[in-house]
Design an enzyme around this catalytic site. Structure first.
Site, PDB file in Angstrom:
ATOM      1  N   HIS A   1      -6.430  -7.108  12.910  1.00 29.59           N
ATOM      2  CA  HIS A   1      -5.188  -6.313  12.859  1.00 29.59           C
ATOM      3  C   HIS A   1      -4.847  -5.852  14.272  1.00 29.59           C
ATOM      4  O   HIS A   1      -5.718  -5.416  15.013  1.00 29.59           O
ATOM      5  CB  HIS A   1      -5.418  -5.116  11.932  1.00 29.59           C
ATOM      6  CG  HIS A   1      -4.179  -4.349  11.562  1.00 29.59           C
ATOM      7  ND1 HIS A   1      -2.977  -4.961  11.288  1.00 29.59           N
ATOM      8  CD2 HIS A   1      -3.961  -3.019  11.407  1.00 29.59           C
ATOM      9  CE1 HIS A   1      -2.074  -4.023  10.981  1.00 29.59           C
ATOM     10  NE2 HIS A   1      -2.647  -2.845  11.046  1.00 29.59           N
TER      11      HIS A   1
ATOM     12  N   CYS B   1      13.865  23.957   3.366  1.00 28.10           N
ATOM     13  CA  CYS B   1      12.873  24.668   2.546  1.00 28.10           C
ATOM     14  C   CYS B   1      12.029  23.653   1.767  1.00 28.10           C
ATOM     15  O   CYS B   1      12.232  22.457   1.857  1.00 28.10           O
ATOM     16  CB  CYS B   1      13.565  25.598   1.558  1.00 28.10           C
ATOM     17  SG  CYS B   1      14.683  26.763   2.330  1.00 28.10           S
TER      18      CYS B   1
ATOM     19  N   LYS C   1       0.854  -1.199   0.000  1.00 30.18           N
ATOM     20  CA  LYS C   1       0.000   0.000   0.000  1.00 30.18           C
ATOM     21  C   LYS C   1       0.883   1.241   0.000  1.00 30.18           C
ATOM     22  O   LYS C   1       2.079   1.150   0.305  1.00 30.18           O
ATOM     23  CB  LYS C   1      -0.907  -0.018   1.228  1.00 30.18           C
ATOM     24  CG  LYS C   1      -0.167   0.078   2.573  1.00 30.18           C
ATOM     25  CD  LYS C   1      -1.099  -0.173   3.755  1.00 30.18           C
ATOM     26  CE  LYS C   1      -0.326  -0.159   5.065  1.00 30.18           C
ATOM     27  NZ  LYS C   1      -1.160  -0.639   6.195  1.00 30.18           N
TER      28      LYS C   1
ATOM     29  N   ASP D   1      12.055  23.102  -1.414  1.00 28.71           N
ATOM     30  CA  ASP D   1      12.780  22.441  -2.510  1.00 28.71           C
ATOM     31  C   ASP D   1      14.284  22.348  -2.314  1.00 28.71           C
ATOM     32  O   ASP D   1      14.969  21.775  -3.153  1.00 28.71           O
ATOM     33  CB  ASP D   1      12.532  23.201  -3.822  1.00 28.71           C
ATOM     34  CG  ASP D   1      11.075  23.543  -4.005  1.00 28.71           C
ATOM     35  OD1 ASP D   1      10.268  22.605  -4.029  1.00 28.71           O
ATOM     36  OD2 ASP D   1      10.745  24.734  -4.086  1.00 28.71           O
TER      37      ASP D   1
ATOM     38  N   ARG E   1     -10.858   0.438  14.498  1.00 31.70           N
ATOM     39  CA  ARG E   1     -10.724   1.286  13.321  1.00 31.70           C
ATOM     40  C   ARG E   1     -11.680   0.694  12.294  1.00 31.70           C
ATOM     41  O   ARG E   1     -12.883   0.772  12.502  1.00 31.70           O
ATOM     42  CB  ARG E   1      -9.252   1.271  12.870  1.00 31.70           C
ATOM     43  CG  ARG E   1      -8.898   2.292  11.843  1.00 31.70           C
ATOM     44  CD  ARG E   1      -7.423   2.235  11.490  1.00 31.70           C
ATOM     45  NE  ARG E   1      -7.035   0.974  10.826  1.00 31.70           N
ATOM     46  CZ  ARG E   1      -5.815   0.686  10.427  1.00 31.70           C
ATOM     47  NH1 ARG E   1      -4.836   1.538  10.633  1.00 31.70           N
ATOM     48  NH2 ARG E   1      -5.553  -0.454   9.812  1.00 31.70           N
TER      49      ARG E   1
ATOM     50  N   TYR F   1      15.296  30.595   5.337  1.00 37.21           N
ATOM     51  CA  TYR F   1      14.176  31.388   5.851  1.00 37.21           C
ATOM     52  C   TYR F   1      14.304  31.633   7.353  1.00 37.21           C
ATOM     53  O   TYR F   1      14.664  30.741   8.115  1.00 37.21           O
ATOM     54  CB  TYR F   1      12.852  30.662   5.588  1.00 37.21           C
ATOM     55  CG  TYR F   1      12.488  30.613   4.129  1.00 37.21           C
ATOM     56  CD1 TYR F   1      12.332  31.778   3.385  1.00 37.21           C
ATOM     57  CD2 TYR F   1      12.308  29.392   3.490  1.00 37.21           C
ATOM     58  CE1 TYR F   1      12.003  31.723   2.034  1.00 37.21           C
ATOM     59  CE2 TYR F   1      11.971  29.331   2.146  1.00 37.21           C
ATOM     60  CZ  TYR F   1      11.826  30.496   1.425  1.00 37.21           C
ATOM     61  OH  TYR F   1      11.496  30.443   0.096  1.00 37.21           O
TER      62      TYR F   1
ATOM     63  N   ARG G   1       0.719 -10.803   7.223  1.00 39.85           N
ATOM     64  CA  ARG G   1       0.745  -9.610   6.358  1.00 39.85           C
ATOM     65  C   ARG G   1       1.930  -8.740   6.762  1.00 39.85           C
ATOM     66  O   ARG G   1       1.918  -8.143   7.836  1.00 39.85           O
ATOM     67  CB  ARG G   1      -0.551  -8.792   6.522  1.00 39.85           C
ATOM     68  CG  ARG G   1      -1.836  -9.531   6.220  1.00 39.85           C
ATOM     69  CD  ARG G   1      -3.029  -8.584   6.359  1.00 39.85           C
ATOM     70  NE  ARG G   1      -3.064  -7.908   7.646  1.00 39.85           N
ATOM     71  CZ  ARG G   1      -3.650  -8.387   8.739  1.00 39.85           C
ATOM     72  NH1 ARG G   1      -4.289  -9.535   8.690  1.00 39.85           N
ATOM     73  NH2 ARG G   1      -3.609  -7.704   9.855  1.00 39.85           N
TER      74      ARG G   1
HETATM   75  C1  LIG Z   1      -0.512  -1.620   6.949  1.00 33.16           C
HETATM   76  C2  LIG Z   1      -1.100  -2.896   7.365  1.00 33.16           C
HETATM   77  C3  LIG Z   1      -0.291  -4.028   7.553  1.00 33.16           C
HETATM   78  C4  LIG Z   1       1.214  -3.990   7.496  1.00 33.16           C
HETATM   79  O1  LIG Z   1       1.694  -3.492   8.709  1.00 33.16           O
HETATM   80  P1  LIG Z   1       3.278  -3.396   8.997  1.00 33.16           P
HETATM   81  O2  LIG Z   1       3.349  -2.895  10.386  1.00 33.16           O
HETATM   82  O3  LIG Z   1       3.814  -2.413   8.021  1.00 33.16           O
HETATM   83  O4  LIG Z   1       3.826  -4.755   8.807  1.00 33.16           O
HETATM   84  C5  LIG Z   1      -0.908  -5.233   7.815  1.00 33.16           C
HETATM   85  N1  LIG Z   1      -2.251  -5.305   7.922  1.00 33.16           N
HETATM   86  C6  LIG Z   1      -3.064  -4.234   7.783  1.00 33.16           C
HETATM   87  C7  LIG Z   1      -4.525  -4.403   7.920  1.00 33.16           C
HETATM   88  C8  LIG Z   1      -2.503  -2.991   7.520  1.00 33.16           C
HETATM   89  O5  LIG Z   1      -3.307  -1.928   7.396  1.00 33.16           O
END
Ligand SMILES: *Cc1c(COP(=O)(O)O)cnc(C)c1O
Length: 398
Positions: A172, A319, A45, A321, A143, A272, A228
């Site tokens: 998660h 800055c 992602k 850039d 969430r 700046y 994951r």
């Molecule tokens: C982003 C995400 C992950 C990966 O998490 P990491 O901490 O980067 O390994 C796994 N599962 C879900 C649902 C996520 O949103």
């Protein structure tokens, strides 16, 4: 028209280098730690945490990941458009107005609410095709996800829906990156309750997945046959409390170039708001990289770049850039500047940038902007390039 030398063009300015061998090796290591009988979903992602979703997605599947995870349907479509035909799961809430599109491209979706359920089932009815679905359970992150009672109800309906391939159920962790295992164990207990109830109803989708990177490193993956992994695949620490060890290699480094070398005289100040003033005459240099490229303004008067093996402190405000450094080293306009190194060269690592910017290790890489070209390296040789802002990519001749 003469052919362009992309390597020369890209390395003459600000650019990121992504070591695909390091990425592949991190994936293999995580697979090994997840253990026999567990598959690995590589999370790509947010443009593979800034590293480039297409290149990382392809590499991950070659390195042994069985599927890819993205947050948005558009991110999955980007991968499909690039010719990637492996399994992809959208782990975020699906945009219900894009569900048809996702199904047509064989992209698996997450259901966790009545709305997302209705969008998927209505689409399969209307299109007369099948959709692949994973159910997300809220076990405490609070969430996206369905609380246990709703999750069991949705699981029954997904199982019964003729147009749905109910492929997985997952949750998660909120706190797997903390040393205290208690919140994680509590989430596992809640998940186990849901799985037990589903088993009693003979609902056993092929995949159960729970652990993120921190969960893998801490071996929190009971009952699951898939993990994951995101941050650790990029060789980055999930947190200070749960870091990756030396087997993992940071995948991305960030570079720029000395565009101007000059002497700042005693009493003169820089950038700046003149927050840095020279105490004596000193050599300084500027580099064309700023917070619009993704390096944080927090690094003003705090971070450092490496030039010709010497540490050069950032002076004055970063800055949009450009950034100015104090350069106690022999340097020339055109010299290479290491902005983020891999931990072997004295430059700031991603973890250093995170600490100095009061954030985690995720943000510094995710923020690297579309205008920063990427070079991909294998066997220490540049193999391909990508200029996101132009939507152009290509391979170098080998
Ligand atoms: C982003 C995400 C992950 C990966 O998490 P990491 O901490 O980067 O390994 C796994 N599962 C879900 C649902 C996520 O949103």
């Amino acid at each position: 028209m003469p052919t362009r030398d992309r390597l020369a063009e890209i390395t003459a300015g600000t650019h990121a280098i992504i070591d695909l061998d390091a990425y592949a090796s991190n994936i293999q290591e995580l697979r090994r730690r997840a253990g026999q009988g567990r598959q690995l979903m590589a999370i790509v992602k947010a443009n593979a945490y800034g590293h480039g979703a297409v290149e990382c997605g392809l590499t991950a599947l070659q390195a042994g990941a069985s599927s890819l995870g993205v947050a948005r349907i558009d991110e999955a479509l980007e991968l499909r458009r690039a010719g990637l035909d492996g399994p992809i799961l959208v782990i975020g809430p699906p945009n219900v107005a894009q569900v048809d599109l996702a199904i047509e491209h064989d992209i698996a979706l997450t259901v966790a609410t009545e709305d997302s359920y209705a969008a998927v089932v209505n689409a399969t009815d209307r299109l007369g095709t099948r959709a692949t679905v994973h159910l997300k359970v809220d076990t405490g992150l609070h969430r996206y996800g369905a609380l246990p009672t709703l999750a069991i109800d949705l699981a029954q309906r997904l199982y019964d829906a003729p147009g749905v391939d109910f492929q997985g159920i997952y949750t998660h962790y909120s706190s797997a990156d903390e040393r205290d295992p208690e919140p994680t164990l509590e989430q596992i207990r809640v998940m186990r309750g849901v799985l037990d109830e589903l088993k009693a109803r003979s609902i056993t989708p092929p995949f159960v997945h729970i652990a993120n990177s921190a969960g893998i490193l801490e071996s929190h993956f009971p009952e699951s046959n898939l993990v994951r992994a995101g941050i650790a695949t990029y060789g980055l620490d999930p947190s200070d409390e749960v870091p990756v060890d030396d087997v993992f290699r940071q995948v991305l480094t960030l570079h720029s170039i000395v565009t101007r070398r000059f002497i700042l005289e005693a009493g003169e100040s820089v950038s700046y708001n003149r927050t840095y003033t020279a105490q004596q005459d000193e050599q300084v240099a500027s580099a064309p990289i700023g917070y619009a490229d993704g390096i944080e303004r927090h690094l003003s008067n705090a971070g450092w770049f490496m030039v010709n093996g010497e540490r050069c402190p950032i002076i004055g405000r970063v800055c949009m850039d450009q950034t100015v450094i104090k350069a106690p080293v022999e340097l020339h306009e055109g010299d290479t500047v290491t902005v983020i190194g891999d931990g072997t060269d004295g430059a700031m690592t991603v973890a250093d940038v995170g600490r100095l910017s009061q954030t985690n290790t995720y943000e510094p890489v995710v923020r690297i902007a579309a205008r920063v070209p990427r070079i991909y390296v294998q066997n220490k040789k540049p193999v391909s390039w990508w200029v996101p802002i132009l939507g152009e990519r290509g391979a170098f001749e080998q």
